[in-house]
Motif scaffolding. Structure first.
Motif, PDB file in Angstrom:
ATOM      1  N   SER A  68       0.835  -1.212   0.000  1.00  0.00           N
ATOM      2  CA  SER A  68       0.000   0.000   0.000  1.00  0.00           C
ATOM      3  C   SER A  68       0.865   1.255   0.000  1.00  0.00           C
ATOM      4  CB  SER A  68      -0.930   0.000   1.212  1.00  0.00           C
ATOM      5  OG  SER A  68      -0.203   0.162   2.412  1.00  0.00           O
ATOM      6  N   ALA A  69       1.992   1.222   0.727  1.00  0.00           N
ATOM      7  CA  ALA A  69       2.881   2.388   0.748  1.00  0.00           C
ATOM      8  C   ALA A  69       3.454   2.668  -0.641  1.00  0.00           C
ATOM      9  CB  ALA A  69       4.006   2.158   1.754  1.00  0.00           C
ATOM     10  N   LEU A  70       3.814   1.606  -1.367  1.00  0.00           N
ATOM     11  CA  LEU A  70       4.324   1.786  -2.727  1.00  0.00           C
ATOM     12  C   LEU A  70       3.264   2.390  -3.641  1.00  0.00           C
ATOM     13  CD1 LEU A  70       6.355  -1.524  -3.324  1.00  0.00           C
ATOM     14  CD2 LEU A  70       7.262   0.785  -2.986  1.00  0.00           C
ATOM     15  N   VAL A  71       2.038   1.884  -3.542  1.00  0.00           N
ATOM     16  CA  VAL A  71       0.955   2.365  -4.401  1.00  0.00           C
ATOM     17  C   VAL A  71       0.647   3.829  -4.105  1.00  0.00           C
ATOM     18  CG1 VAL A  71      -1.485   2.094  -4.985  1.00  0.00           C
ATOM     19  CG2 VAL A  71      -0.033   0.071  -4.706  1.00  0.00           C
ATOM     20  N   MET A  72       0.566   4.201  -2.816  1.00  0.00           N
ATOM     21  CA  MET A  72       0.247   5.586  -2.467  1.00  0.00           C
ATOM     22  C   MET A  72       1.384   6.530  -2.833  1.00  0.00           C
ATOM     23  SD  MET A  72      -1.915   5.306   1.124  1.00  0.00           S
ATOM     24  CE  MET A  72      -0.683   4.365   2.020  1.00  0.00           C
ATOM     25  N   LEU A  73       2.622   6.057  -2.781  1.00  0.00           N
ATOM     26  CA  LEU A  73       3.759   6.880  -3.184  1.00  0.00           C
ATOM     27  C   LEU A  73       3.707   7.212  -4.674  1.00  0.00           C
ATOM     28  CD1 LEU A  73       6.441   8.150  -2.229  1.00  0.00           C
ATOM     29  CD2 LEU A  73       7.560   5.997  -2.833  1.00  0.00           C
ATOM     30  N   TRP A  74       3.116   6.304  -5.454  1.00  0.00           N
ATOM     31  CA  TRP A  74       3.000   6.501  -6.909  1.00  0.00           C
ATOM     32  C   TRP A  74       1.750   7.314  -7.243  1.00  0.00           C
ATOM     33  CZ3 TRP A  74      -0.040   2.870 -10.282  1.00  0.00           C
ATOM     34  CH2 TRP A  74       0.029   3.254 -11.629  1.00  0.00           C
ATOM     35  N   SER A  75       0.582   6.840  -6.940  1.00  0.00           N
ATOM     36  CA  SER A  75      -0.739   7.479  -7.065  1.00  0.00           C
ATOM     37  C   SER A  75      -0.845   8.615  -8.083  1.00  0.00           C
ATOM     38  CB  SER A  75      -1.196   8.020  -5.701  1.00  0.00           C
ATOM     39  OG  SER A  75      -1.428   6.956  -4.821  1.00  0.00           O
ATOM     40  N   PRO A  76      -1.017   8.317  -9.368  1.00  0.00           N
ATOM     41  CA  PRO A  76      -1.172   9.383 -10.370  1.00  0.00           C
ATOM     42  C   PRO A  76      -2.541  10.047 -10.330  1.00  0.00           C
ATOM     43  CG  PRO A  76      -1.384   7.237 -11.411  1.00  0.00           C
ATOM     44  CD  PRO A  76      -1.024   6.975  -9.987  1.00  0.00           C
ATOM     45  N   ASN A  77      -3.535   9.364  -9.772  1.00  0.00           N
ATOM     46  CA  ASN A  77      -4.882   9.939  -9.704  1.00  0.00           C
ATOM     47  C   ASN A  77      -5.582   9.436  -8.447  1.00  0.00           C
ATOM     48  OD1 ASN A  77      -6.156   7.312 -10.354  1.00  0.00           O
ATOM     49  ND2 ASN A  77      -5.246   7.657 -12.389  1.00  0.00           N
ATOM     50  N   VAL A  78      -6.779   9.916  -8.240  1.00  0.00           N
ATOM     51  CA  VAL A  78      -7.500   9.613  -7.014  1.00  0.00           C
ATOM     52  C   VAL A  78      -7.902   8.144  -6.934  1.00  0.00           C
ATOM     53  CG1 VAL A  78      -9.795  10.165  -7.909  1.00  0.00           C
ATOM     54  CG2 VAL A  78      -9.310  10.476  -5.478  1.00  0.00           C
ATOM     55  N   TYR A  79      -8.083   7.489  -8.083  1.00  0.00           N
ATOM     56  CA  TYR A  79      -8.531   6.090  -8.070  1.00  0.00           C
ATOM     57  C   TYR A  79      -7.404   5.139  -7.651  1.00  0.00           C
ATOM     58  CZ  TYR A  79     -12.337   8.262 -10.607  1.00  0.00           C
ATOM     59  OH  TYR A  79     -13.377   9.086 -10.957  1.00  0.00           O
ATOM     60  N   VAL A  80      -6.193   5.424  -8.089  1.00  0.00           N
ATOM     61  CA  VAL A  80      -5.044   4.631  -7.626  1.00  0.00           C
ATOM     62  C   VAL A  80      -4.819   4.870  -6.134  1.00  0.00           C
ATOM     63  CG1 VAL A  80      -2.560   4.252  -7.877  1.00  0.00           C
ATOM     64  CG2 VAL A  80      -3.982   4.630  -9.900  1.00  0.00           C
ATOM     65  N   LEU A  81      -5.041   6.123  -5.713  1.00  0.00           N
ATOM     66  CA  LEU A  81      -4.924   6.424  -4.290  1.00  0.00           C
ATOM     67  C   LEU A  81      -5.930   5.605  -3.481  1.00  0.00           C
ATOM     68  CD1 LEU A  81      -3.875   8.079  -1.891  1.00  0.00           C
ATOM     69  CD2 LEU A  81      -5.521   9.863  -2.517  1.00  0.00           C
ATOM     70  N   LEU A  82      -7.151   5.494  -4.002  1.00  0.00           N
ATOM     71  CA  LEU A  82      -8.165   4.684  -3.313  1.00  0.00           C
ATOM     72  C   LEU A  82      -7.738   3.219  -3.215  1.00  0.00           C
ATOM     73  CD1 LEU A  82     -11.470   6.161  -4.814  1.00  0.00           C
ATOM     74  CD2 LEU A  82     -10.581   6.466  -2.492  1.00  0.00           C
TER      75      LEU A  82
END
Length: 738
Positions: free
Chosen positions: A86-100
């Motif tokens: 989850s930390a890797l995904v949130m560090l990347w997060s290009p948009n709100v849906y990836v952040l979710l």
């Protein structure tokens, strides 16, 4: 006990990650709103925060049964992996849906940590410090929040704060947690025993307790696989053996139970008490039918009676009770070397032990205490024994007397023993069975002179010290009729896990004691969440900003957002000593007392918040009142309502279905958390701070009433004794109702 303490600290790193996430999202959401233009979309803002809760809810629905199946440790390893990804995904997060998506994975890790860490600590901690160690998750969670708030505050002072970096730094502690779960944390010994893996459980207990002798606790864990049926409360006086025989007074010796000490030639006897009782525990048995307070659950009174007359140090407790748990005598044939593990359990059809009939022919001392767990072949007149505290329970040297150490019993002043009794069956043939006794000292040593109690056979001439003891008596896990029907070679050769594995989960959940425990666990989780703590925590920067706290720091050039983050960090810092106080009191004052003491302070602080926002005053005064009230609310919450619901839920359920029941309570926790967190922004807009805190104040009053009437005190009681109490009280209440 340093082994158990270090293991508990390592396990609570998962709670540190959860607290870290709570704080970082509280600060990062201020900048997420700006980047994704969410100022006019409070629903999406709430969803970003609540997505972690949704993930926790989803994982919780299956975490309990899976942990009961594959173990506690593998699930904590999965938790650390979820935090890392989850930390890797949130560090990347290009948009709100990836952040979710990242928030969802983070919720998986949080859900597993919140559900399993209290369970794991309860199953590994010694009884005497179980409350202290199970308060550690609250301490590390708040510590994680403090560190994260400080980090976010520093980042907020930058020219362009990066919310991705704020959330992505979670990567570092998640790697540490993964390493601890892989290389340091052992599996829960109670779970290992429930799967028949006795040798592994013994090694883990030896590591956790820091000693070789763990026999008494091993016996307790085995007995925890079966919550006894037809449980009753009996009373005994325990005193040094005066050498009475049938030549003196047959009435005195008839029901005598003999206990053996660690010193050769020294022994004690236990005599059942008849007539009017002065024992605190046993005298409350009638309160199950007639509670002292209207609407109060009689279990509350019954549990409370255990703590009414605690023995003083230096009394006969130090002479008898710390030692007789390690004493037993063995006569007749020498016991075999039994390594009882699932890999080597075997059945010998030619075994010379034929089952109950052997016991029936062993003599007339049918009231002696016996241990099917220790020896299958103890014969002769010296057959009384309780859980040993020396050597291996399953591999003992053939000797007439096993020397014991000072560490004995099963914790909290409780002792475990077994009693063999016989009766004449319908066909005239003798039949017998084991009874399990959980013995508990009631009060200090006393004297029989003056006849405070009515004993069989009257008073004994002279003055003799005795220890008052009450016993929960029920059928042991090792003596199951279902097992005996299938394996007639005797209960000591068939592990109780074989019988417990065949029981349906839903059948176990329908047991009266389990149902009563679920009412307590689910009820206290609902009330904890609707007191509003998680909603306040997630949105504390905005709440303090609404309260005008930025005015306090505006003169030094700190913006409102940064000021609210700084105040949040200071608030969580003040919570740490409050939690330290709770850790000290948890096993002294008790869980129930802390709840009943701290909840009124929550109510007062909430009322102060309401008045501070209703009554018109200057900005500085309003900011001070709001800040002080919030700090008081948080500090007293983490002393009571914060850690205790999870502690209680990890204590009150039977070993066989503890994971399932805790998952039910945790699922309730997360569902209520989602409701509170997702509706808070809307409530703030609709009714303002005064309305929100008014609602929480009403719930705090309801919580106090529920705890007073329904929640028992569990401090200092082994987990297996707690579940036995629930089974006893619920079954009797059900029978009376029917």
């Amino acid at each position: 006990m340093s082994g158990a303490v270090l293991v508990a600290i390592a396990a609570t790193v998962g709670n540190l990650l959860q607290g870290w996430d709570n704080a970082t999202i509280a600060g990062a959401v201020l900048y997420i709103k700006k980047e994704f233009d969410l100022e006019t979309a409070p629903t999406m803002e709430g969803l970003i925060v609540a997505m972690s809760l949704i993930g926790a809810t989803l994982i919780t629905t299956c975490s309990g049964p899976i942990s009961d199946n594959i173990g506690r440790r593998p699930m904590m390893i999965i938790s650390s992996i979820c935090f890392f990804i989850s930390a890797l995904v949130m560090l990347w997060s290009p948009n709100v849906y990836v952040l979710l998506l990242g928030r969802l994975l983070d919720g998986f890790g949080s859900g597993l940590a919140v559900t399993l860490v209290p369970l794991y600590i309860s199953e590994t901690a010694p009884t005497e410090i179980r409350g202290l160690l199970n308060t550690l998750p609250q301490f590390t969670g708040s510590g994680g929040m403090f560190v994260a708030y400080c980090m976010v505050f520093v980042m907020s002072l930058m020219e362009n704060p990066s919310w991705r970096l704020m959330l992505g730094i979670l990567l570092v502690p998640s790697i540490i947690y993964f390493g601890l779960t892989i290389f340091f944390l052992p599996e829960s010994p109670r779970w290992l025993v429930s799967k028949g893996r006795m040798n592994e459980a013994k090694k883990v207990l030896q590591r956790l307790r820091g000693r070789e002798d763990v026999s008494a606790e091993m016996a307790l864990l085995v007995e925890g696989l079966g919550v006894g049926g037809d449980t009753s409360i009996e009373e005994y006086l325990i005193e040094p053996d005066s050498g009475l025989t049938e030549d003196h007074d047959p009435m005195v010796v008839k029901d005598q139970i003999k206990l053996y000490g660690s010193e050769v030639g020294r022994s004690w006897v236990a005599r059942p008490v008849t007539g009017q009782s002065m024992l605190g525990l046993a005298s409350r048995q009638g309160s199950l039918q007639s509670p002292s307070v209207p609407l109060m659950d009689p279990l509350v009174t019954l549990f409370g009676s255990v703590h009414e007359k605690l023995p003083e140090q230096g009394s006969m407790r130090s002479v008898i009770f710390p030692t007789f748990g390690s004493m037993f005598s063995m006569g007749g044939k020498e016991p075999r070397n039994e390594e009882w593990d699932e890999e080597n359990v075997h059945v010998d059809d030619d075994d010379d032990y034929a089952g109950d009939d052997d016991y029936a022919d062993d003599g007339d001392d049918d009231e002696n205490l016996r241990s099917p767990l220790i020896s299958r072949q103890a014969t002769g007149i010296d057959k009384a024994m309780v859980a040993p505290a020396s050597g291996s329970m399953f591999s003992m040297k053939p000797s007439g007397l096993i020397q014991g150490s000072e560490a004995s019993g099963i914790g909290g002043g409780w002792q475990l023993a077994w009693k063999w009794s016989e009766r004449e069956g319908p066909d005239g043939k003798k039949e017998g069975g084991f009874k399990r006794l959980y013995l508990h000292q009631e009060g200090d040593a006393g004297s029989k002179r003056g006849s405070l109690m009515s004993l069989p056979g009257g008073d004994v001439v002279g003055e003799t010290e005795y220890v008052k003891a009450a016993a929960l008596v029920s059928q042991p896990a090792l003596y199951s009729m279902e097992i005996l029907d299938q394996r007639p070679i005797g209960p000591a050769m068939v592990h109780p896990s074989q019988a417990s594995a065949k029981e349906s989960i839903w059948r176990e959940l329908k047991e009266p004691g389990v149902r009563r425990a679920l009412v307590v666990g689910v009820g206290i989780q609902i009330l904890q969440q609707f007191c509003g703590i998680n909603g306040v925590l997630y949105f504390i920067p905005q709440i303090l900003e609404h309260a005008g706290v930025g005015v306090l720091l505006s003169h030094i050039g700190i913006g409102a957002s940064s000021a609210s983050l700084l105040i949040s960090a200071l608030t969580t810092l003040l919570m740490l000593p409050a939690i330290a106080v709770a850790m000290r009191l948890m096993d002294i004052a008790g869980r129930r007392s802390l709840l009943l003491t701290t909840i009124p302070v929550l109510f007062i602080s909430l009322v102060a918040l309401i008045l501070g926002n209703v009554i018109k005053m200057n900005a500085n005064a309003q900011a001070v009142i709001s800040t002080v009230s919030v700090v008081l609310y948080f500090c007293f919450f983490v002393m009571g309502f914060g850690p205790i619901p999870n502690i209680l839920c990890a204590e009150i359920f039977p070993t066989k279905i503890r994971g399932v029941c805790i998952a039910i309570c945790a699922l309730t926790f997360w569902i209520c958390d989602i409701i509170v967190t997702d509706t808070l922004p809307v409530m703030l807009q609709a009714v303002g701070l005064s309305g929100v805190f008014g609602f929480y104040a009403v719930i705090s009053v309801i919580s106090w009433v529920f705890i007073f009437l329904k929640v028992p005190e569990t401090k200092g009681m082994p987990l297996e004794v707690i579940t036995e109490f629930f089974a006893l009280g619920a079954r009797q209440a059900s029978d009376d109702k029917n």
